[in-house]
Design a protein around this motif. Sequence first.
Motif, PDB file in Angstrom:
ATOM      1  N   GLY A   1      33.699  72.420   4.399  1.00 24.20           N
ATOM      2  CA  GLY A   1      33.651  70.966   4.422  1.00 24.20           C
ATOM      3  C   GLY A   1      35.018  70.306   4.453  1.00 24.20           C
ATOM      4  N   TYR A   2      35.127  69.176   3.760  1.00 22.64           N
ATOM      5  CA  TYR A   2      36.313  68.326   3.805  1.00 22.64           C
ATOM      6  C   TYR A   2      36.892  68.175   2.396  1.00 22.64           C
ATOM      7  N   HIS A   3      38.209  68.398   2.279  1.00 20.19           N
ATOM      8  CA  HIS A   3      38.844  68.430   0.972  1.00 20.19           C
ATOM      9  C   HIS A   3      40.012  67.443   0.932  1.00 20.19           C
ATOM     10  N   PRO A   4      39.981  66.440   0.028  1.00 18.59           N
ATOM     11  CA  PRO A   4      41.041  65.435  -0.034  1.00 18.59           C
ATOM     12  C   PRO A   4      42.421  66.053  -0.280  1.00 18.59           C
ATOM     13  N   VAL A   5      43.391  65.517   0.437  1.00 15.11           N
ATOM     14  CA  VAL A   5      44.780  65.988   0.341  1.00 15.11           C
ATOM     15  C   VAL A   5      45.577  65.007  -0.505  1.00 15.11           C
ATOM     16  N   TYR A   6      46.484  65.529  -1.299  1.00 15.41           N
ATOM     17  CA  TYR A   6      47.347  64.672  -2.116  1.00 15.41           C
ATOM     18  C   TYR A   6      48.729  65.305  -2.257  1.00 15.41           C
ATOM     19  N   ARG A   7      49.713  64.482  -2.595  1.00 14.71           N
ATOM     20  CA  ARG A   7      51.081  64.963  -2.798  1.00 14.71           C
ATOM     21  C   ARG A   7      51.425  64.924  -4.283  1.00 14.71           C
ATOM     22  N   ARG A   8      52.201  65.915  -4.708  1.00 13.57           N
ATOM     23  CA  ARG A   8      52.724  65.932  -6.067  1.00 13.57           C
ATOM     24  C   ARG A   8      54.117  66.538  -6.041  1.00 13.57           C
TER      25      ARG A   8
ATOM     26  N   ARG B   1      37.370  74.637  -1.588  1.00 12.47           N
ATOM     27  CA  ARG B   1      36.983  76.048  -1.492  1.00 12.47           C
ATOM     28  C   ARG B   1      37.571  76.656  -0.232  1.00 12.47           C
ATOM     29  N   ILE B   2      38.123  77.862  -0.360  1.00 10.31           N
ATOM     30  CA  ILE B   2      38.626  78.598   0.796  1.00 10.31           C
ATOM     31  C   ILE B   2      38.246  80.066   0.646  1.00 10.31           C
ATOM     32  N   SER B   3      38.317  80.796   1.739  1.00  9.97           N
ATOM     33  CA  SER B   3      38.135  82.246   1.722  1.00  9.97           C
ATOM     34  C   SER B   3      39.496  82.905   1.593  1.00  9.97           C
TER      35      SER B   3
ATOM     36  N   TYR C   1      42.274  64.772   4.885  1.00  9.59           N
ATOM     37  CA  TYR C   1      41.376  65.799   4.368  1.00  9.59           C
ATOM     38  C   TYR C   1      41.651  67.108   5.104  1.00  9.59           C
ATOM     39  N   ILE C   2      41.744  68.200   4.360  1.00 13.30           N
ATOM     40  CA  ILE C   2      41.755  69.528   4.971  1.00 13.30           C
ATOM     41  C   ILE C   2      40.315  69.886   5.322  1.00 13.30           C
TER      42      ILE C   2
ATOM     43  N   SER D   1      31.916  62.821   5.018  1.00 14.29           N
ATOM     44  CA  SER D   1      30.951  63.780   4.477  1.00 14.29           C
ATOM     45  C   SER D   1      30.506  64.699   5.605  1.00 14.29           C
ATOM     46  N   ASP D   2      29.907  65.823   5.251  1.00 14.97           N
ATOM     47  CA  ASP D   2      29.454  66.772   6.269  1.00 14.97           C
ATOM     48  C   ASP D   2      28.445  66.117   7.212  1.00 14.97           C
ATOM     49  N   GLY D   3      28.696  66.248   8.503  1.00 14.20           N
ATOM     50  CA  GLY D   3      27.755  65.782   9.508  1.00 14.20           C
ATOM     51  C   GLY D   3      27.929  64.354   9.964  1.00 14.20           C
TER      52      GLY D   3
END
Length: 343
Positions: free
Chosen positions: A274-281, A290-292, A268-269, A237-239
């Motif tokens: 923040g942190y985003h779970p990574v998965y394969r498909r 979220r990204i810019s 996690y990316i 989590s953040d922090g």
Amino acid sequence: MPSQLNVVKLLFVYLLISIQHFAAKAQKIEQFSLIRPEYKVANSLYKTINFIDSRNDTSTLGIVQTGAFNRQALVVAKDGLGNQIKNVLADLTDSTAANGELLLQLRLYNLAEVTSSFSEKGYFKLYAHLFAKVDNGYSIINSVDTLVVMSAMDVTNALLKAGSNVLTDFIANNLTNKPQSKASFPYSYIVNIDRAEKKQLRLYTADTFTDGVYYRYRSFKDQIPDGEVVVEGDSISDGNIKVYDAKRKLKNLNPANAYAVVFKGKPYITNTFGYHPVYRRDDDVFFNGRISIYRNASAGTVIAMSALFGIAGGLIASSGTNDLYDGEVKIDYLTGEFIVPKQ
């Protein structure tokens, strides 16, 4: 009551303002043409060339800044890059050329410009393979993987020239070279080379992931951490994530300064949000988060530059209109680029 002349004037002013408004919103285009070579290569083994554009975004060649206000412009190949390459080969060869056939596969071709206070910096990244036709397949002659960086008060023309000359010289320097080995690949294999290359990356094949912090995609795809992570608690989590600095002192990790982290075998990316779970498909790697993205430029080009040049690469094209995207994002296996669905 306004006179007819005044009405015409008002309509003209309104029309002029409308044109300026829409012109300001329109994306400027910089037409790109390879510089036709003024030299010949005697005794070339090859007379014809075919072209495969295997880039993720084939619509543009990158971004430059033009005009007094350094307005961003998408670089677009005039009449198609494949046709230009055929013309370049025709200019390079003469009557001494044999009848061999080449195949050029373009993997990356990115032009980018960033402006600082007193100068401009240009970046050009080229990654390509050159094959020779052998019987019913193609054998590799050579590959190029190069990054050109230059600075100047006005770098645009020099950058476009470099983008032309490096590619032309790569072709010219291999016209008298035979394939490196007898290994031959069918056309279908070359077109789908990503499938074979993904099988060589641990990110796409490993059953478990290696805990640690990854500052670059290169480390993440090979699953070789750049450092350790210390997590306060049982989840990310953040922090609550710390890393060691150069003096082996623990400090909080700013997620914007890393590419990914792995904790308890879960990847996690990381980014500003923040942190985003990574998965394969299937054969690809994704994350939800979220990204810019930059609407004034190819989002793929901008983010690819960030991956290629490191964290600071995010500054490239940052003067474009910045939007937020929430949802599933695919990771480009070659560059680490974040690919969003077509908007």
